[in-house]
Design a protein around this motif. Sequence first.
Motif: not given
Length: 567
Positions: A190-197
């Motif tokens: 989740n942290s990586l996905a939110v960071g990219a988004g």
Amino acid sequence: MSAHTTASGSTWAPSSRKPPLRARLLRASWRGLPAKRHDIGWEPGLVVPAADGSPLVTDHYFPRAEGDFPTLLVRSPYGRGLPWSPMYGVLFAEQGFHVVLQSCRGTGGSGGTFHLWRNESSDAQATVAWLREQPWFDGKLGTVGPSYLGYVQWALAREAPPELKAMAVQVGLHDPYALFYEDGALRLDNSLAVGAGMTYQHQGTGPFLRAMLRLRRRVRTAVGTRPLRDGYAPALGGGIPWLDEVLAHPDARDAYWQGADPGEAAARRTVPTSLVTGWHDALVDQAFVQYARLRAAGCETALLVGPWDHTSALQQGWPEVFTESLAWLRAHLCADPSGLRPTDVRIHVGGGQGTWRDLDAWPGQPAVTSWFPASGGYLTRQPPTDSAPLASFRYDPADPTPSVGGPLLSGAAGSRDNTALEAREDVLTFTGPPLSEPVEVVGPVSAHLRVHADTGYADVFTRLCDVDPQGRSVNVCDGLGRLRPQDGRTARLTVPMSATAHRFAAGHRIRWQISGGAHPRYAPHPGTDAARVDATEFTPVRLTLHADSALLLPQGAEDGQEVTAAP
């Protein structure tokens, strides 16, 4: 274009521009949506002052028709282009709403600096103050949107203005901490996905796609770096200050998180709220918390839970999600309840072809049955006669048990074949006999565990699976708990495993899966007292499950009515 006259007698001269061509083309590709009611216009690039005076870039979509129409506020950190322009600006304006689509502070051309939550309440209130000055604003306001676009709705409702009459929260967020952590374990995926988004989506389709491709190429390196804190920047194209802050504060009690969750305060304002989620949505548990809070406050509330994850709810599920939200907003902003469902709750019951079911409330009062692990990998209804050690495995954080499917933000979410995962030596499974008749599990699932960890430091990941006659094991729901040294090396813990509505068919078997983690869904426990993002040394741990552990399954639904069609 000539001036429009509202029902109150005021006039305004709307722009003659049509919505962007790409938005109109995407809108034309959708099927199964309600017929449009109005041609629409578009006023792009309006500037609304934020609470600190920063310019918030805002687009206005509106029906090309005389008279008053209510307004929908959609505040987004992901830009105002695709898919938000056609999904919210175009579609809802066609149905008879003014739609104000705004880029949050520090995104999509808006001024100031983006923070994950600190500015949303004040900036939303400033936007409502601006709306009051517009000649087309009739005093009736609703909000709508998914994910972080749900968070900004709760942020406005914390101190709800009198104009706010309805909210439609789709796969929505209210608790940032729970987005990033579960029982103190970092939700790494989740942290990586939110960071990219959050960093790239508002820059446009091209930059966002390039960012996601870079993350996909470098994700293995990112999640395998020691310390973990140093791994994300190359995968996301550089450091992200707010993400660094999130990683530095894994404790929910830390002052850093104070005020981050506006949901509890918002529930007390009792704005009528429609909630939409999916069984494999990364935010599904937040939707259930939202529903329980609103019901406890006596707020008019509707809940739709479909066979979706966070992304598919807005893709394959969009006709149902849009129709649900539209009916709710019409009922509360236009005094037209004709599209509302007959009951407050509709859920999709999975397994086989799946069916939709109407309920008066969630989760009702289902009977809870206990299933117990037994020697030889069996799962039985027979309670154990003692609490002796039953089975053990070695979890190595240097070779962590991989994650397979489940509630994620990424494309890996959903029900997946767990057969290869369950063949690993660091995964325990306990499987019931073939069912002589179907068994429905409807409601919150949990596990009572007695576990010994030889180091005193460990996670326990527990999952419910459905095994078909061919032996294929598919995940239904799951959860993660943490062993703490103060609990002793042999500890009892209860692990919430989210909720489900799933029908185990006759001939299928119920399986309980237990392991020491699910990577990269969660950052691996280092086996020591070191913080997960700072650990450089990993210590393997041997976990032993005792016989007096139990899997708790809520069975059946009360007063449910099957419906043959989607909402």
